[in-house]
Design an enzyme around this catalytic site. Structure first.
Site, PDB file in Angstrom:
ATOM      1  N   ASP A 130      -9.990  -1.851 -19.593  1.00  0.00           N
ATOM      2  CA  ASP A 130      -8.523  -1.715 -19.673  1.00  0.00           C
ATOM      3  C   ASP A 130      -7.879  -2.806 -20.530  1.00  0.00           C
ATOM      4  OD1 ASP A 130      -8.708  -3.918 -18.064  1.00  0.00           O
ATOM      5  OD2 ASP A 130      -7.493  -3.124 -16.420  1.00  0.00           O
TER       6      ASP A 130
ATOM      7  N   ASP B  96      -5.869 -21.252  -7.591  1.00  0.00           N
ATOM      8  CA  ASP B  96      -4.614 -21.824  -8.069  1.00  0.00           C
ATOM      9  C   ASP B  96      -3.544 -21.507  -7.036  1.00  0.00           C
ATOM     10  OD1 ASP B  96      -2.540 -22.736  -9.744  1.00  0.00           O
ATOM     11  OD2 ASP B  96      -3.589 -22.011 -11.527  1.00  0.00           O
TER      12      ASP B  96
ATOM     13  N   ASP C  78      -0.042 -25.850  -8.299  1.00  0.00           N
ATOM     14  CA  ASP C  78       0.927 -25.653  -9.371  1.00  0.00           C
ATOM     15  C   ASP C  78       2.209 -26.465  -9.134  1.00  0.00           C
ATOM     16  OD1 ASP C  78       1.592 -23.903 -11.720  1.00  0.00           O
ATOM     17  OD2 ASP C  78       3.215 -23.251 -10.411  1.00  0.00           O
TER      18      ASP C  78
ATOM     19  N   GLU D 185      -0.777 -30.407 -10.045  1.00  0.00           N
ATOM     20  CA  GLU D 185      -0.157 -30.462 -11.376  1.00  0.00           C
ATOM     21  C   GLU D 185       1.121 -31.280 -11.252  1.00  0.00           C
ATOM     22  OE1 GLU D 185       1.461 -27.440 -14.875  1.00  0.00           O
ATOM     23  OE2 GLU D 185       1.953 -27.047 -12.798  1.00  0.00           O
TER      24      GLU D 185
ATOM     25  N   HIS E 227      -4.338 -23.549 -20.004  1.00  0.00           N
ATOM     26  CA  HIS E 227      -3.738 -22.287 -20.439  1.00  0.00           C
ATOM     27  C   HIS E 227      -2.324 -22.443 -20.987  1.00  0.00           C
ATOM     28  CE1 HIS E 227      -2.310 -23.114 -16.441  1.00  0.00           C
ATOM     29  NE2 HIS E 227      -1.350 -22.228 -16.594  1.00  0.00           N
ATOM     30  N   ASP E 228      -1.729 -23.631 -20.871  1.00  0.00           N
ATOM     31  CA  ASP E 228      -0.381 -23.867 -21.393  1.00  0.00           C
ATOM     32  C   ASP E 228      -0.397 -24.684 -22.687  1.00  0.00           C
ATOM     33  OD1 ASP E 228       0.837 -22.632 -19.134  1.00  0.00           O
ATOM     34  OD2 ASP E 228       0.789 -24.510 -17.998  1.00  0.00           O
TER      35      ASP E 228
END
Ligand code: GLC
Length: 547
Positions: free
Chosen positions: A33, A106, A207, A249, A323-324
């Protein structure tokens, strides 16, 4: 004594560990997908075992409307169908454990999605038992409680006409902030964490955790007065009941604050992600898009300060990527002629320091930033918002693209490059974001076969950490702090001394110090030549000496 050390090692296993971060949407698709999923991750566990890592942190896979790619959770105790099922998750935990790999979830505890059942209830009335789970202020439509702004743009307050109240959201309006002042909220969170711990999770990444103890009436979001009180309670009620790795974080952390978070008494977390070294390459007081020349000397001094201040008083996380963030080889290295050399050099400098290293998917291949020709190829809401806002504000399109090529979060989010086949082996369908066209040269299959690849260099670095306690224990000292080209430091542990010496430039650089180390053992080196007193472009070496 030896027994104490063994006990301590077992308790603080994460000091010896290397963690790998997976961004599940872009790692491996198993059902065509175009979106990565849990079965895809299970299929790649052998690869991760071969790399040698000890734990995998996976960005959120809980049920979510995906307004912020899963950082908006509508059910903490279920998996989003896009990624699979709870049974897949259980299988992932079991299969990973068989290979000596722990799974780090996470946790987004600052806010939920506005589709979370708690919020749907909370909106029903001021006397609803869930109303106090969120942060509300009475008011009138159009007159905000105060001027606070949300991170993703617009005011931090959203009006609910039926209640004649505003709720507070530090991120998107679809991400209402939880009210940590309410003991019931805290208890629900602890029970949810214990439920995941029972399923065999090995740790948590928390987070934006420094934003939970907010006092919006005073404009306080980060590092609120009750933050560490809340964290100590959280840790006692949950993490301390297991032998977990926990990493918060914390964009607002200074070394002083990080010592509280990572106190060796274990009262809060194992460590935090701090971002001081990441925030150096932008113009002061401006946005991340406003590029500044790379301040190499500041980078070294910043990393050195964290090394020195946390020594025996806390614990560092070590990372270049997530990922940021943009790909490190494109930011501080050279993603052209010296891609391989500079990717290895950056790895050696990072892994040689004290702390727990994190590798972001594809970093171990030296994956680079991407340059899509058109804004329609970008997916990240932060990137596309910025593009249109800046064009409207009169910026040149070319300049906007330049900052996006340097800093867009999508640089990190293009699919993992597995092989030279279609879509880099990521999916048999159409990927949700295009593959970086350089996958025909840069991919896991080719690098596994090549003994000189970036991948093999990472494998070796990971192995060295396991074999040489000095990587974990050695005291750090920065050498030549003002030097504009060399990053050099020593680590000292009793009679053993290690030298990490790296050329951060694309030219030859003299380093007379290496002469004094000519009889030392070479642990790792990114060139085949003999080590002389001159370093080639991006050359890096780690040497060890027993006095
Ligand atoms: C963290 C995440 C980021 C997310 C934000 C809001 O900074 O890393 O991806 O957008 O929190 O949850």
């Amino acid at each position: 004594m030896a027994e104490n050390r063994a006990k301590e090692q077992q308790k603080s296993w994460w000091k010896n560990a290397v963690v790998y971060q997976i961004y599940p949407k872009s790692f491996q698709d198993s059902d065509g997908d175009g979106v990565g999923d849990i079965r895809g991750i299970i299929g790649r566990l052998d690869y991760l075992e071969e790399l040698g890592i000890d734990a995998v942190w996976i960005s959120p896979m809980y049920r979510s409307p995906q307004n912020d790619n899963g950082y908006d959770i509508s059910d903490y105790q279920d998996i989003d169908p896009m990624f699979g099922t709870l049974a897949d998750m259980d299988e992932l935990i079991t299969e990973a454990r068989k290979r000596g790999i722990r799974i780090i979830m996470d946790l987004v505890l600052n806010h939920t999605s506005d589709e979370h059942q708690w919020f749907e209830e909370a909106k029903k009335g001021k006397d609803n038992p869930y109303h106090d789970y969120y942060v509300w202020r009475d008011g009138e439509e159009g007159t905000y409680p105060n001027e606070m702004k949300a991170v993703f743009g617009g005011p931090a307050w959203e009006w609910v006409p039926e209640l004649k109240q505003y709720y507070f959201h530090q991120f998107a309006p679809e991400q209402p902030d939880l009210n940590w002042e309410n003991p019931k909220v805290r208890r629900e969170i602890y029970d949810m964490i214990l439920w995941w711990m029972e399923r065999g999770v090995g740790g948590f990444r928390l987070d934006v955790i420094d934003q939970i103890a907010k006092e919006p009436d005073k404009g306080i979001t980060n590092n609120g007065p009750r933050l560490h009180e809340f964290l100590r309670e959280l840790s006692k009620e949950t993490f301390q009941k297991g032998n977990l790795i926990t990493v918060g974080e914390a964009w607002g952390a200074t070394p002083e604050i990080a010592k509280k978070y990572s106190n060796p008494d274990g009262s809060e977390f194992s460590m935090v992600f701090q971002f001081e070294h990441i925030l150096l390459d932008q113009q002061e007081g401006k946005e991340k898009w406003d590029l500044a020349p790379l301040p190499f000397v500041k980078l070294k001094k910043c990393l050195a300060r964290w090394q020195e201040e946390l020594f025996e008083k806390g614990w560092n996380s070590l990372f270049w990527n997530n990922h940021d963030l943009p790909r490190i080889v494109s930011r501080w290295g050279d993603d052209g002629e010296y891609r391989t050399e500079s990717a290895k050099m950056l790895a050696a400098v990072l892994h040689g320091m004290q702390g727990t290293p994190y590798i972001y998917q594809g970093e171990e291949l030296g994956m680079t930033n991407v340059k899509f020709a058109d804004i329609s190829d970008y997916r990240d809401v932060e990137t596309t918002n910025m593009y249109y806002e800046r064009l409207e504000a009169g910026y040149e399109q070319e300049d906007v693209m330049r900052s996006l090529y340097a800093k867009s979060r999508d640089n990190a989010r293009t699919p993992m490059q597995w092989d030279a086949g279609e879509n880099a082996g990521f999916t048999t369908g159409t990927p949700w974001i295009a593959v970086n066209p350089n996958y025909t040269q840069i991919n896991a299959e080719a690098e596994r076969r090549n003994p000189d690849s970036v991948y093999q260099f990472y494998r070796k670095l990971i192995r060295l950490r396991k074999e040489n306690p000095i990587f974990v224990n050695g005291k750090f000292e920065l050498l030549f702090p003002e030097d504009e080209e060399l990053f050099a430091y020593t680590r000292t542990d009793g009679e053993t001394k290690m030298l990490v010496c790296a050329n951060f430039t694309g030219k030859n650089v003299k380093c007379p110090l290496l002469g004094k180390w000519k009889d030392a053992e070479v642990l790792i080196h990114n060139y085949e030549k003999e080590i002389g007193e001159e370093l080639k472009p991006y050359e890096a070496v780690i040497l060890v000496q027993h006095q």
